[in-house]
Write an enzyme that holds these catalytic residues in place. Structure first.
Site, mmCIF file in Angstrom:
data_model
loop_
_atom_site.group_PDB
_atom_site.id
_atom_site.type_symbol
_atom_site.label_atom_id
_atom_site.label_comp_id
_atom_site.label_asym_id
_atom_site.label_seq_id
_atom_site.Cartn_x
_atom_site.Cartn_y
_atom_site.Cartn_z
ATOM 1 N N CYS A 107 0.831 -1.211 0.000
ATOM 2 C CA CYS A 107 0.000 0.000 0.000
ATOM 3 C C CYS A 107 0.863 1.258 0.000
ATOM 4 C CB CYS A 107 -0.966 -0.009 1.181
ATOM 5 S SG CYS A 107 -0.184 -0.229 2.794
ATOM 6 N N HIS A 165 -1.242 1.428 7.570
ATOM 7 C CA HIS A 165 -1.847 1.287 6.248
ATOM 8 C C HIS A 165 -1.849 2.637 5.555
ATOM 9 C CE1 HIS A 165 -4.187 -0.366 3.022
ATOM 10 N NE2 HIS A 165 -5.201 0.462 3.235
#
Length: 852
Positions: free
Chosen positions: A497, A806
């Protein structure tokens, strides 16, 4: 009754041999801070280790004997010495830190390649486990060792009933350290009741780690009590590892086995020669069912719920051994009787080969010669793309590219870069007045003294983008700005990510996107660029953009998901081939990836990439420069910089700042000018702040601490001094990194209020008074004309900690789609007008706008 000495000869224990290795590292010349010298010692010692392994293998009948024990002991000590230097000492060197941070330093890059080779050899060595097993089996055991009461081999499973007996049984069988291999949140909710328990999250370590990495990286955000327990791991009789053993947690089970193998075979800092390592059969699920009264939840760990670890006191791991002066030779340490931990062993010499100094092998220099060719992706062994969990969806994948030879033949004929029309230095520099008369006739001499032996200079005007896209290449340029409103998600290829959010933001840069979609970037590839990949990174990036455009341009919906996402496998493999940090599936810092990608594209497209490096300024030239206005001096430095670094990436993204030291006693200054692609600004530790506050903090005058004081050339000694950073060049596209993590990886989650339109004119150096005197020349402005207003077009967001977080992104996709939110495969238009103003902002992307 007189003592009867045993006739059998025993091996020294693992702890004794480890002590010998540590003693050698601290006492025998390895106090050097020369990274190359230490690497040479490691290569030599590793060669000796391999020789001992060959001797062990040549023994036809491995009957226990003094000679055989010598071979195993010596092999273990050699291996331990290399591991201590490579894993403990070298990472603490300033030279190592510089090599990691300076991608331009060729020597540093070569040293890092050798270092990585040594780490790889240590981690993948398949002989040390057998050597350790042999030594353990043939060394004298402590008759009082409690762990001998359990007849289970280290590395095997034990049932929950046995663990309960160990923890609270009447026999008090020994001390136990529990290691919970689950996410911290699960650990907090419920875990085995024990005062000696730590949590090591399954995402925090990988196969290449050692016990040193566990302490320094995996447990960097752990509570102090857990860090202390881990540091004392060798004092426990047993270490029992467990996770949530079920079909839904196969990854955790794999990581559990990996951790057990690590503790048994790669414990270099603390040898677990008297500690057995077990796995809890059935994991926490079986334990909680069988002993629910022996489970407890954690209190006071709410800091981990939102990822805000700024309040934690993170510890620096202590050195394995203290630094000492040289006083012994290696052969003296190994051959003589040694009193280790109070146990006196009968003397017996090691093989005579070890009595000489460590031998040198010619292979070390060969590593330097061969390392320069390692950047070609197609020459590296292939990698298997990561497996994806969702087997029902077939993602479009970036296609594999042609071979390097095929690619070279397919490129349009490029005229030699050195044949480019170049203006002479005298024509390239025209008058900008100098405000100090003493510097009025110094520019020509300064340029002459500073000089690059470069055969070429960059043109006076930058590579054109805004006036006409046609100047970018000879291709059929059919991609118009209005057609750049495509949108598509990217599949997460295992913690990638950090990569996806940066790609999405960079594609919001219309000039960059257009250049790669119309393939005009090929006209800028410099196959001779010293630090480039011969255009391979640029090609893979272009292929990915084409794929995303193809699958994103036809989307008429307001959102997308995994059914329309693109998997960037080939691009990720290419990045990992160039920089090993991005090779595996570990989480990385997105701003570091952004810096890597822009640097890599720049080097591939660097028109001056094969020019010789700049010469350092002479002392006289440096004094002249210090007398000039910063506006003029920075412009001269930028022109010097462009003689070795000139590309479309420089024109689009790179700026410059000045870092000035000043002696508070005599007021002398020393200024260095630093180019940047990503500008990192500090985040003040306040409840809230604005982006302007961050720039104010970045440019404020800093009084240096005593140990950081500048050694003033005029005063001839360290003096009280200050440091001041001034932005001297602002780029077309400004990428701002909010420094939320400190040196200990604590995260500052302060909400930074950032505007849609940012005015940085006040932070731009403007000390030139425009007085023109004789013999002064003027430098091309290259866009450095105020005001400097910027429009926000992208935000890379980070939620969680650096190791377990994240990344997502917000990008302005233009008039049709507007602001969109990207979370790996999923994307959607924003739900409210100000949704993109978020507390999780980490990297901001701004484009310069001009008043009409």
């Amino acid at each position: 009754m007189p003592h009867i000495q045993e006739s059998r000869v025993w091996c020294r224990s693992i702890s004794q041999l480890s002590h010998l290795a540590e003693q050698f590292v601290t006492e025998n010349g390895t106090e050097s801070t020369d990274m190359k010298l230490l690497l040479q010692q490691c290569v030599d010692t590793l060669s000796n280790y391999q020789d001992e392994c060959k001797k062990i293998k040549s023994v036809s009948k491995p009957v226990p004997s003094k000679e055989l024990y010598d071979l195993y002991e010596t092999a273990y000590v050699y291996f331990k010495i290399v591991s201590l230097i490579v894993l403990n000492k070298i990472p603490k060197l300033e030279e190592y830190a510089r090599a990691k941070s300076d991608a331009v330093d060729r020597t540093g890059k070569q040293l890092l390649e050798i270092y990585n080779m040594l780490v790889n050899r240590l981690v993948k060595d398949d002989r040390i486990a057998e050597i350790k097993r042999f030594v353990k089996e043939n060394s004298r055991r402590d008759p009082e060792a409690k762990n001998e009461q359990i007849g289970v081999e280290s590395g095997k499973s034990i049932p929950a009933t046995l663990l309960r007996n160990l923890l609270m049984g009447p026999s008090a069988s020994g001390t136990v350290l529990l290691v919970d291999v689950r996410p911290r949140l699960d650990f907090m909710r419920c875990h085995i009741k024990s005062s000696s328990i730590i949590c090591i999250e399954p995402v925090s370590f990988k196969e290449s780690y050692t016990d040193i990495d566990l302490g320094k990286k995996s447990m960097i955000t752990s509570p102090d009590a857990e860090i202390a327990l881990f540091q004392d791991r060798d004092k426990f009789d047993y270490i029992v590892v467990y996770t949530q053993d079920s079909e839904k947690n196969k990854h955790n089970v794999q990581q559990q086995q990996l951790l057990v193998d690590l503790l048994i075979n790669r414990s270099f800092e603390k040898a677990l020669d008297r500690t057995k390592v077990f796995i809890l059969a059935g994991g926490f699920s079986e334990w909680s069912n069988a002993h629910p009264d022996f489970c407890v939840s954690s209190q006071g760990d709410s800091v981990y719920l939102n990822g805000d670890t700024s309040g934690l006191s993170l510890q620096l791991m202590p050195q394995t051994t203290p630094q000492k002066q040289y006083n012994n030779m290696f052969q003296t340490m190994l051959s003589g009787p040694t009193d280790v931990h109070g146990i006196i062993r009968n003397p017996h010499n090691f093989p005579t080969q070890q009595k000489s100094k460590l031998k040198r092998v010619p292979s070390f220099r060969d590593y330097f010669r061969s390392s320069s060719s390692s950047s070609n992706i197609n020459e590296r062994p292939g990698s298997v793309p990561p497996q994806l969990s969702n087997g029902s969806t077939i993602y479009p994948e970036t296609p594999k590219l042609m071979t390097n030879d095929e690619y070279m033949k397919s490129l349009p004929q490029l005229s030699p870069i050195t044949a480019r029309a170049i203006t002479s230095p005298s024509r390239a520099l025209s008058a900008v007045g100098v405000s100090k008369s003493s510097a009025s006739n110094s520019i020509s001499s300064l340029l002459a003294n500073s000089g690059s032996a470069s055969p070429m200079k960059p043109p006076d005007t930058p590579l054109p983008f805004t006036d006409s896209i046609k100047t970018l290449g000879q291709q059929n340029l059919t991609v118009a700005v209005s057609n750049l409103n495509f949108s598509v998600g990217l599949v997460n290829c295992g913690n990638s990510c950090y990569m996806s959010c940066i790609i999405q933001c960079l594609l919001g840069t219309q000039e960059l996107c257009t250049m790669f979609l119309n393939n005009s970037y090929q006209n800028h590839i410099n196959l001779n660029s010293r630090l480039g990949s011969k255009g391979l990174l640029a090609r893979y990036f272009s292929q990915l953009i084409h794929q995303m455009y193809q699958y994103g341009k036809d989307i008429r919906k307001k959102m997308g998901n995994e059914k329309t996402a693109v998997i960037p496998t080939q691009f990720k493999i290419a990045c990992g081939s160039i920089n090993s940090s991005f090779k595996d599936n570990t989480q990385q810092d997105c701003q570091e990836f952004c810096q890597f990608l822009l640097d890599g594209l720049h080097e591939d497209l660097n028109q001056c990439g094969n020019n010789p490096p700049l010469k350092e300024l002479s002392e006289e030239a440096e004094k002249m420069r210090e007398m000039m206005p910063m506006r003029l001096a920075s412009a001269i430095e930028w022109e010097r910089y462009l003689t070795t670094d000139f590309s479309v990436i420089v024109d689009l993204f790179q700026g410059q700042y000045a870092s000035q030291l000043q002696c508070k006693v005599c007021q002398r200054t020393s200024t260095t000018y630093q180019p940047f692609s990503v500008l990192s600004v500090p985040v003040p530790s306040t409840r809230t702040c604005t982006l302007t506050d961050c720039f104010t903090e970045f440019t404020k005058i800093e009084t240096l601490e005593q140990e950081e004081q500048w050694s003033c050339p005029s005063c001839k000694k360290r003096q009280p001094s200050t440091k001041k950073i001034t932005i001297t060049r602002l780029p077309r596209n400004l990428i701002i990194h909010l420094k939320r993590f400190d040196n200990m990886l604590n995260k500052n989650n302060v909400f930074v209020s950032y505007p849609s339109v940012l005015d940085l004119t006040a932070f731009w150096a403007n000390d030139y008074d425009k007085k023109v005197t004789n013999n002064n020349v003027e430098l091309p402005s290259r866009g450095q004309v105020p005001p400097f207003n910027y429009q926000l077009y992208g935000i890379a967001c980070h939620d969680g900690t650096l190791r377990a977080g994240h990344y997502t992104a917000y990008v302005n996709k233009g008039a049709v789609l507007g602001w969109c939110y990207y979370d790996d495969t999923n994307w959607r238009q924003i739900r409210s007008a100000r949704e993109y103003i978020t507390q999780n902002a980490y990297v901001l992307f701004y484009h310069r706008i001009h008043s009409t």
